[in-house]
Design a protein around this motif. Sequence first.
Motif, PDB file in Angstrom:
ATOM      1  N   UNK A   1       1.674   1.698  -9.448  1.00  0.00           N
ATOM      2  CA  UNK A   1       0.702   1.959  -8.377  1.00  0.00           C
ATOM      3  C   UNK A   1      -0.429   0.947  -8.447  1.00  0.00           C
ATOM      4  N   UNK A   2      -0.927   0.685  -9.651  1.00  0.00           N
ATOM      5  CA  UNK A   2      -2.003  -0.293  -9.827  1.00  0.00           C
ATOM      6  C   UNK A   2      -1.560  -1.681  -9.365  1.00  0.00           C
ATOM      7  N   UNK A   3      -0.345  -2.056  -9.728  1.00  0.00           N
ATOM      8  CA  UNK A   3       0.210  -3.357  -9.327  1.00  0.00           C
ATOM      9  C   UNK A   3       0.217  -3.503  -7.803  1.00  0.00           C
ATOM     10  N   UNK A   4       0.701  -2.480  -7.117  1.00  0.00           N
ATOM     11  CA  UNK A   4       0.791  -2.566  -5.653  1.00  0.00           C
ATOM     12  C   UNK A   4      -0.575  -2.422  -4.980  1.00  0.00           C
ATOM     13  N   UNK A   5      -1.455  -1.595  -5.532  1.00  0.00           N
ATOM     14  CA  UNK A   5      -2.800  -1.485  -4.963  1.00  0.00           C
ATOM     15  C   UNK A   5      -3.586  -2.778  -5.154  1.00  0.00           C
TER      16      UNK A   5
ATOM     17  N   UNK B   1      -8.456   2.093 -11.505  1.00  0.00           N
ATOM     18  CA  UNK B   1      -8.960   1.483 -12.737  1.00  0.00           C
ATOM     19  C   UNK B   1     -10.171   2.221 -13.299  1.00  0.00           C
ATOM     20  N   UNK B   2     -10.958   2.838 -12.428  1.00  0.00           N
ATOM     21  CA  UNK B   2     -12.159   3.546 -12.870  1.00  0.00           C
ATOM     22  C   UNK B   2     -11.949   5.049 -13.037  1.00  0.00           C
ATOM     23  N   UNK B   3     -10.731   5.506 -12.815  1.00  0.00           N
ATOM     24  CA  UNK B   3     -10.440   6.928 -12.952  1.00  0.00           C
ATOM     25  C   UNK B   3     -10.637   7.348 -14.407  1.00  0.00           C
ATOM     26  N   UNK B   4     -11.283   8.483 -14.589  1.00  0.00           N
ATOM     27  CA  UNK B   4     -11.620   8.987 -15.927  1.00  0.00           C
ATOM     28  C   UNK B   4     -10.383   9.163 -16.805  1.00  0.00           C
ATOM     29  N   UNK B   5      -9.297   9.673 -16.247  1.00  0.00           N
ATOM     30  CA  UNK B   5      -8.096   9.957 -17.021  1.00  0.00           C
ATOM     31  C   UNK B   5      -7.141   8.764 -17.092  1.00  0.00           C
ATOM     32  N   UNK B   6      -6.889   8.113 -15.963  1.00  0.00           N
ATOM     33  CA  UNK B   6      -5.878   7.056 -15.903  1.00  0.00           C
ATOM     34  C   UNK B   6      -6.411   5.670 -16.226  1.00  0.00           C
ATOM     35  N   UNK B   7      -7.667   5.427 -15.895  1.00  0.00           N
ATOM     36  CA  UNK B   7      -8.235   4.084 -15.993  1.00  0.00           C
ATOM     37  C   UNK B   7      -8.113   3.413 -17.347  1.00  0.00           C
ATOM     38  N   UNK B   8      -8.497   4.085 -18.438  1.00  0.00           N
ATOM     39  CA  UNK B   8      -8.437   3.408 -19.737  1.00  0.00           C
ATOM     40  C   UNK B   8      -7.042   2.907 -20.114  1.00  0.00           C
TER      41      UNK B   8
ATOM     42  N   UNK C   1       0.820  -1.209   0.000  1.00  0.00           N
ATOM     43  CA  UNK C   1       0.000   0.000   0.000  1.00  0.00           C
ATOM     44  C   UNK C   1       0.855   1.261   0.000  1.00  0.00           C
ATOM     45  N   UNK C   2       1.917   1.243   0.779  1.00  0.00           N
ATOM     46  CA  UNK C   2       2.833   2.386   0.807  1.00  0.00           C
ATOM     47  C   UNK C   2       3.511   2.603  -0.536  1.00  0.00           C
ATOM     48  N   UNK C   3       3.943   1.507  -1.160  1.00  0.00           N
ATOM     49  CA  UNK C   3       4.559   1.615  -2.486  1.00  0.00           C
ATOM     50  C   UNK C   3       3.537   2.085  -3.526  1.00  0.00           C
ATOM     51  N   UNK C   4       2.314   1.588  -3.425  1.00  0.00           N
ATOM     52  CA  UNK C   4       1.264   2.033  -4.335  1.00  0.00           C
ATOM     53  C   UNK C   4       1.034   3.527  -4.216  1.00  0.00           C
ATOM     54  N   UNK C   5       0.981   4.017  -2.993  1.00  0.00           N
ATOM     55  CA  UNK C   5       0.794   5.449  -2.758  1.00  0.00           C
ATOM     56  C   UNK C   5       1.988   6.255  -3.284  1.00  0.00           C
ATOM     57  N   UNK C   6       3.197   5.760  -3.045  1.00  0.00           N
ATOM     58  CA  UNK C   6       4.395   6.439  -3.538  1.00  0.00           C
ATOM     59  C   UNK C   6       4.366   6.565  -5.064  1.00  0.00           C
ATOM     60  N   UNK C   7       4.058   5.444  -5.752  1.00  0.00           N
ATOM     61  CA  UNK C   7       4.040   5.479  -7.213  1.00  0.00           C
ATOM     62  C   UNK C   7       2.867   6.300  -7.752  1.00  0.00           C
ATOM     63  N   UNK C   8       1.763   6.328  -7.034  1.00  0.00           N
ATOM     64  CA  UNK C   8       0.644   7.181  -7.436  1.00  0.00           C
ATOM     65  C   UNK C   8       1.058   8.650  -7.365  1.00  0.00           C
ATOM     66  N   UNK C   9       1.713   9.032  -6.281  1.00  0.00           N
ATOM     67  CA  UNK C   9       2.172  10.410  -6.125  1.00  0.00           C
ATOM     68  C   UNK C   9       3.185  10.762  -7.218  1.00  0.00           C
TER      69      UNK C   9
ATOM     70  N   UNK D   1      -4.982  -2.894  -1.606  1.00  0.00           N
ATOM     71  CA  UNK D   1      -6.204  -2.147  -1.353  1.00  0.00           C
ATOM     72  C   UNK D   1      -7.159  -2.252  -2.543  1.00  0.00           C
ATOM     73  N   UNK D   2      -8.225  -3.030  -2.381  1.00  0.00           N
ATOM     74  CA  UNK D   2      -9.221  -3.148  -3.449  1.00  0.00           C
ATOM     75  C   UNK D   2      -9.817  -1.788  -3.778  1.00  0.00           C
ATOM     76  N   UNK D   3     -10.056  -0.991  -2.762  1.00  0.00           N
ATOM     77  CA  UNK D   3     -10.677   0.316  -2.966  1.00  0.00           C
ATOM     78  C   UNK D   3      -9.790   1.222  -3.831  1.00  0.00           C
ATOM     79  N   UNK D   4      -8.492   1.313  -3.514  1.00  0.00           N
ATOM     80  CA  UNK D   4      -7.585   2.165  -4.293  1.00  0.00           C
ATOM     81  C   UNK D   4      -7.375   1.605  -5.700  1.00  0.00           C
ATOM     82  N   UNK D   5      -7.310   0.280  -5.803  1.00  0.00           N
ATOM     83  CA  UNK D   5      -7.126  -0.339  -7.116  1.00  0.00           C
ATOM     84  C   UNK D   5      -8.332  -0.055  -8.007  1.00  0.00           C
TER      85      UNK D   5
END
Length: 126
Positions: A39-43, A55-62, A11-19, A47-51
């Motif tokens: 970030x997706x890999x680590x989430x 994945x559903x983010x308008x800009x990043x998800x596709x 989760x920490x790595x996912x947050x780091x890569x997201x930032x 964290x199902x919620x962050x993943x």
Amino acid sequence: MTQHVKKLIAGGLGLLFLILGLVGILLPVLPTTPFLLLASFFFMRSSDRMHKWLLNHKLFGPTIRSYMNHRALKKSTKVKALSTLWLSLSISIYIVEIIYIDILLIVVGLCVSWYLLSLKTLAEEA
């Protein structure tokens, strides 16, 4: 190492890569897409919620879904990634006066370019 500790680290790595991916939107030197894929890999492991949010983010998800499901990117994504990569590397090579670092930057650029070009290309949506 317990499962709980592994999830916290992921989760920490996912947050780091997201930032880093978000900062990469503003700074062309940082690549956005690879950081968001990490970030997706680590989430996915923490964290199902962050993943799901990513994945559903308008800009990043596709882009993330295309990569995960098909190992493919749109042509426009490849062009943007390669343009940004080589523009950033060119500036870095111009600024850095150490030949070994310049060579390393070129090798990294060629490897990343090869990988991006080896991915399948998705048709652009109309």
